[in-house]
Design a protein around this motif. Structure first.
Motif, PDB file in Angstrom:
ATOM      1  N   PHE A   1     -53.133   2.094   8.068  1.00 55.36           N
ATOM      2  CA  PHE A   1     -51.790   1.691   7.635  1.00 55.36           C
ATOM      3  C   PHE A   1     -51.689   0.182   7.366  1.00 55.36           C
ATOM      4  O   PHE A   1     -50.614  -0.315   7.073  1.00 55.36           O
ATOM      5  N   VAL A   2     -52.813  -0.516   7.499  1.00 53.78           N
ATOM      6  CA  VAL A   2     -52.815  -1.941   7.163  1.00 53.78           C
ATOM      7  C   VAL A   2     -53.396  -2.097   5.757  1.00 53.78           C
ATOM      8  O   VAL A   2     -54.564  -1.806   5.529  1.00 53.78           O
TER       9      VAL A   2
ATOM     10  N   LEU B   1     -45.561   0.777   5.566  1.00 55.02           N
ATOM     11  CA  LEU B   1     -44.707   1.643   6.375  1.00 55.02           C
ATOM     12  C   LEU B   1     -44.822   3.108   5.969  1.00 55.02           C
ATOM     13  O   LEU B   1     -44.634   3.993   6.792  1.00 55.02           O
ATOM     14  N   ARG B   2     -45.120   3.355   4.692  1.00 55.47           N
ATOM     15  CA  ARG B   2     -45.344   4.752   4.299  1.00 55.47           C
ATOM     16  C   ARG B   2     -46.481   5.332   5.134  1.00 55.47           C
ATOM     17  O   ARG B   2     -46.334   6.393   5.739  1.00 55.47           O
TER      18      ARG B   2
ATOM     19  N   ARG C   1     -41.484  -4.059  -1.989  1.00 58.37           N
ATOM     20  CA  ARG C   1     -41.202  -5.351  -1.361  1.00 58.37           C
ATOM     21  C   ARG C   1     -42.006  -5.523  -0.077  1.00 58.37           C
ATOM     22  O   ARG C   1     -42.390  -4.547   0.575  1.00 58.37           O
ATOM     23  N   LEU C   2     -42.211  -6.791   0.252  1.00 61.21           N
ATOM     24  CA  LEU C   2     -42.824  -7.153   1.524  1.00 61.21           C
ATOM     25  C   LEU C   2     -41.725  -7.785   2.383  1.00 61.21           C
ATOM     26  O   LEU C   2     -41.179  -8.834   2.031  1.00 61.21           O
ATOM     27  N   LEU C   3     -41.383  -7.116   3.473  1.00 63.66           N
ATOM     28  CA  LEU C   3     -40.413  -7.673   4.418  1.00 63.66           C
ATOM     29  C   LEU C   3     -41.209  -8.464   5.452  1.00 63.66           C
ATOM     30  O   LEU C   3     -41.946  -7.867   6.238  1.00 63.66           O
TER      31      LEU C   3
ATOM     32  N   GLY D   1     -45.955  -8.630   7.685  1.00 62.94           N
ATOM     33  CA  GLY D   1     -45.278  -8.176   6.474  1.00 62.94           C
ATOM     34  C   GLY D   1     -45.232  -6.651   6.454  1.00 62.94           C
ATOM     35  O   GLY D   1     -46.226  -5.997   6.738  1.00 62.94           O
ATOM     36  N   LEU D   2     -44.050  -6.103   6.163  1.00 60.20           N
ATOM     37  CA  LEU D   2     -43.925  -4.646   6.063  1.00 60.20           C
ATOM     38  C   LEU D   2     -43.816  -4.280   4.588  1.00 60.20           C
ATOM     39  O   LEU D   2     -42.930  -4.773   3.891  1.00 60.20           O
ATOM     40  N   VAL D   3     -44.712  -3.428   4.114  1.00 59.02           N
ATOM     41  CA  VAL D   3     -44.646  -2.996   2.722  1.00 59.02           C
ATOM     42  C   VAL D   3     -43.695  -1.803   2.649  1.00 59.02           C
ATOM     43  O   VAL D   3     -43.919  -0.786   3.303  1.00 59.02           O
ATOM     44  N   VAL D   4     -42.606  -1.966   1.893  1.00 63.19           N
ATOM     45  CA  VAL D   4     -41.605  -0.900   1.768  1.00 63.19           C
ATOM     46  C   VAL D   4     -41.389  -0.590   0.288  1.00 63.19           C
ATOM     47  O   VAL D   4     -41.736  -1.388  -0.586  1.00 63.19           O
ATOM     48  N   ASP D   5     -40.797   0.561   0.005  1.00 60.89           N
ATOM     49  CA  ASP D   5     -40.624   0.967  -1.389  1.00 60.89           C
ATOM     50  C   ASP D   5     -39.607   0.096  -2.106  1.00 60.89           C
ATOM     51  O   ASP D   5     -39.752  -0.221  -3.283  1.00 60.89           O
TER      52      ASP D   5
END
Lengths: 651, 148
Positions: free
Chosen positions: B40-41, B57-58, B73-75, B85-89
């Motif tokens: 997941f990384v 995150l997916r 986006r990267l949160l 950084g969290l990768v989100v849709d």
């Protein structure tokens, strides 16, 4: 004055100043400790200590840190009595001072970290008990003395352009004070906002006068006890003189500002590398003479940047002694608590290291020292039976080795029982290979979260950080830690740190589509090997090298990256002799200066990668940890002995 | 008392994080894969000069990874000393949520992401899953690398 930014800046200054005074105090207490019981101990040390406490008292009062002010006051009183030979330095006295200094330090640290202050009543009582003239209600509540006939005041004046325009300057303030009483002491204070002046003043000051002065930037505050006694002329003046000289030649710089400069230099290094790339691309398009001229110029810039970088790095270096200085107290206290006899040996205190590194290493070193004193030594009888001196030796050493600093924390105690550690690890479910542990695995276990060789949390070593934090800190600083231990012989932790936050020379390696940076320091040699020369034995690859063989680790296979097939491999040779291992990549494409950035987050900490850098395109390029990759190669090499190499074995 | 939250979507579901935990939001580009990191990384990115892990995150929630597009986006979030950084849709909205209105998640409602949830909030007619940041970032299974 009430301005928050001003106060924050002032508090920073306060903490820095306290730190300096506390360092002096700790050094001098050791001098005093050696002179216990003698009729007159080191008058100079007493004077200097007295002054340091006095300063802390003064500035603590200004920032209204009353506990610190009170503690400093009591210690100052005791020292005053010692100077006046009203009392003799006793063991109890030294203990009280040491505990007082600890409490003082904790009180100041608590204010800095915004944590609850420690209880100081006990220490204050202890201090009051040893100081002959203290001990009464005045000592317990110094503020009560403020109503003395000739009161003392602390007067602070902050000049400003507006005040100056009205003719209010420091000379005028001084004149006003002289008209009203006596100036006992005057100290200019440097704050980030400019200069302020503090006067210790004795006189009959009416509240109306004070109120009138307030409008002129003059703040008046009653002082707890009659003003400080001016130092006897002869002894004091040379000291004062030297202090003043030192102040005018030393600039105190916020580390953050140096970091900013360093970051800009790092950016410039990257920009120059970009320029170099652009220039290489333009070679064909430019007339050769002009191209050469530009190229010479960028090379000059590179050299100058290097000099600039080194210059700034030197600014950040401080002696490692800053970490060591407090250790004698820690060892002394803890040895007494645990009934251990320990002699502390300090070496290489003058070794210089980056200020940032030293601050980050303070707690880890403290932890290792506490661990050693609490658990490292056998009882004296056991030591004697083994033919060792009853008193254990704990060595703290520092040395610079090339671009690194090596810290060593070593004891001659019982050593770590590797078998017990392994048994416990297996019981806890850590996956472990069969057979004896090698030193690296042993260290990993000791540092693993949730692992401790003691079942109960030890009070002394359980405080603050554990071995895991020690390891993480070292790794975050791009350092490494190794362990050597042998039963009955002792335990030695060796921590190697970069001298400073690194910019380093690296070779750029390609594997398939991937790019990696390889710090040059770890590379012994670069060779080229034809694929046909590589042979497979028992599933492992070796290549002929210098009449022998070289185990080959293919980076692409370790990292699961498709390699380019067919052509000759470029190989980094790591280690020498029988330890040599070759790390093979598709291609080595030049050398660059890289800015090393740490990669400590657990999510991205993988074996074989030590950090990351940027080659100028904004993309992260991973930095390879060649020693770790080489360890893997040695493990895999056919015929490599299963037992670890001698000297690092944890038997 | 309401608190600002940032809303983002992962595999069609809307999640929320306290905006004080989110340092900033970036477009995702140039993620460098980290060999042998958890699945997941996605890798690492530079965010304001710092090397930051990009956690997908997916994948974290057990969905298939999706290709990066313009709305990805990267949160960049902070948890204690960590920056991740969290990768989100997609991440588009800030909404105020009253923390008292966050209900504990029901087990039936959520799949794998349930263990990463602090609770559930209803905003108008929308159901929003509030993420437990610490649990999301925890690397549960620290495996000791054997050295022999």
């Amino acid at each position: 004055m009430a301005d928050d930014a001003f106060l924050a800046g002032f508090m920073d200054d306060y903490f820095v100043e306290c730190e300096e005074h506390l360092a002096t105090i700790r050094r001098l207490l050791l001098v005093l400790d050696a002179g216990v019981g003698q009729p007159a101990v080191q008058p100079q040390a007493l004077d200097e200590l007295f002054r340091a406490f006095h300063s802390i008292k003064g500035i603590s009062g200004m920032v209204e840190l009353r506990e610190a002010e009170m503690l400093a006051h009591h210690m100052e009183s005791y020292l005053r009595a010692l100077r006046a030979r009203e009392t003799q330095l006793s063991d109890a006295g030294i203990d009280a001072l040491i505990r007082g200094v600890d409490a003082l330090e904790q009180t100041i640290a608590a204010r800095r970290d915004a944590t609850p202050p420690p209880a100081v009543d006990l220490v204050v009582r202890e201090l009051a008990a040893v100081a002959p003239e203290a001990g009464g209600p005045r000592a317990a509540a110094p503020a009560a003395a403020a109503s003395a006939a000739l009161a003392s005041w602390r007067v602070t004046f902050v000049p400003s352009a507006a005040l100056l325009a009205r003719g209010v300057n420091v000379d005028m303030v001084r004149a006003r004070l002289r008209d009203t009483g006596t100036i006992v002491d005057a100290t200019p204070l440097v704050t980030p906002e400019g200069v302020a002046f503090e006067f210790m003043f004795a006189g009959d000051l009416a509240p109306e006068t004070a109120a009138a002065w307030a409008g002129d930037g003059i703040r008046v505050e009653a002082v707890a006890e009659p003003g400080p006694v001016p130092f006897d002329g002869a002894a004091a003046s040379p000291m004062d003189g030297s202090a003043r000289v030192a102040t005018s030649h030393v600039v105190r710089v916020d580390l953050g500002k140096l970091d900013d400069v360093m970051r800009i230099i790092g950016d410039m290094v990257i920009s120059r590398a970009r320029l170099d790339g652009a220039l290489a691309a333009a070679e064909a398009a430019l007339p050769p003479a002009i191209w050469r001229q530009i190229q010479e110029n960028t090379q000059t810039i590179e050299r100058q940047l290097r000099d600039l970088r080194e210059g700034v790095m030197r600014l950040r270096l401080v002696p490692v002694g800053e970490i060591f200085r407090r250790m004698p107290f820690v060892v002394r206290d803890l040895a007494r608590e645990t009934g251990t006899q320990v002699r502390l040996e300090l070496r290489g205190q003058e070794t210089e290291i980056d200020k940032f590194l030293i601050e980050r290493m303070m707690d880890p070193v403290l932890h290792l020292v506490r661990n050693a004193v609490s658990h490292g030594f056998e009882p004296a009888a056991v030591r004697a039976a083994a033919g060792k001196p009853a008193e254990g030796t704990l060595t703290l050493a520092a040395a610079s080795v090339g671009e690194s600093v090596v810290l060593e924390i070593a004891d001659d105690g019982r050593g770590i029982d590797a078998a017990a550690v392994a048994a416990k690890a297996r019981a806890l479910g850590f996956p472990l290979p069969e057979g004896p542990l090698d030193a690296a695995t042993l260290l990993d276990l000791l540092c693993a979260p949730g692992f401790s060789t003691r079942d109960e949390t030890d009070r002394a070593s359980g405080r603050g950080v554990g071995m895991g934090v020690v390891k993480t800190t070292v790794e975050e600083l791009n350092g490494s830690m190794t362990l050597q231990t042998a039963p009955g012989e002792g335990t030695r932790f060796v921590i190697e740190l970069p001298l400073t936050l690194s910019i380093t020379d690296a070779l750029i390696a390609h594997v398939g589509e991937r790019v990696f940076a390889v710090p040059q320091g770890a590379v012994r040699e670069v060779i080229e090997i034809a694929p046909a020369a590589i042979r497979r034995i028992e599933g492992h690859e070796i290549a002929p090298f210098r009449g022998g063989t070289l185990p080959i680790v293919r980076l692409g296979r370790v990292f699961g990256v498709p390699e380019r097939a067919g052509r000759a491999l470029h190989v980094f040779v790591v280690g020498a002799g029988v330890d040599a291992v070759g790390i093979a990549v598709d291609r080595i494409a030049g050398q660059r200066e890289i800015v090393v950035r740490g990669m400590a987050d657990a999510l991205i900490k993988v074996d074989g990668v030590s950090g990351a850098t940027d080659l100028g395109d904004g993309r992260v390029v991973l930095i390879l940890d060649l020693p770790a990759l080489a360890r893997r190669g040695r493990r895999l090499a056919p015929g490599a002995s299963v037992a670890p190499r001698p000297g690092v074995e944890a038997r | 008392m309401t608190e600002p939250f940032i809303l983002f979507t992962v595999a069609g579901t809307t999640y929320a994080l306290r905006s004080r935990d989110v340092a900033h939001v970036e477009m995702v580009d140039q993620v460098t894969a980290v060999p042998n990191a958890a699945h997941f990384v996605d890798g690492v990115v530079f965010s304001r000069g710092q090397v930051v892990p990009a956690l997908n995150l997916r994948a974290r929630f057990g969905f298939d990874k999706a290709p990066t597009d313009l709305s990805t986006r990267l949160l960049v979030v902070r948890d204690g000393a960590r920056t991740v950084g969290l990768v989100v849709d997609a991440a588009r909205e800030f909404v105020p949520i009253d923390p008292a209105a966050i209900q504990p998640p029901s087990a039936a409602l959520t799949g794998l992401s349930g263990r990463y949830l602090e609770g559930v909030a209803n905003i108008g007619d929308r159901l929003i899953l509030v993420l437990n940041l610490a649990a999301t970032l925890t690397f549960e299974d620290p495996v000791l690398e054997p050295h022999t």
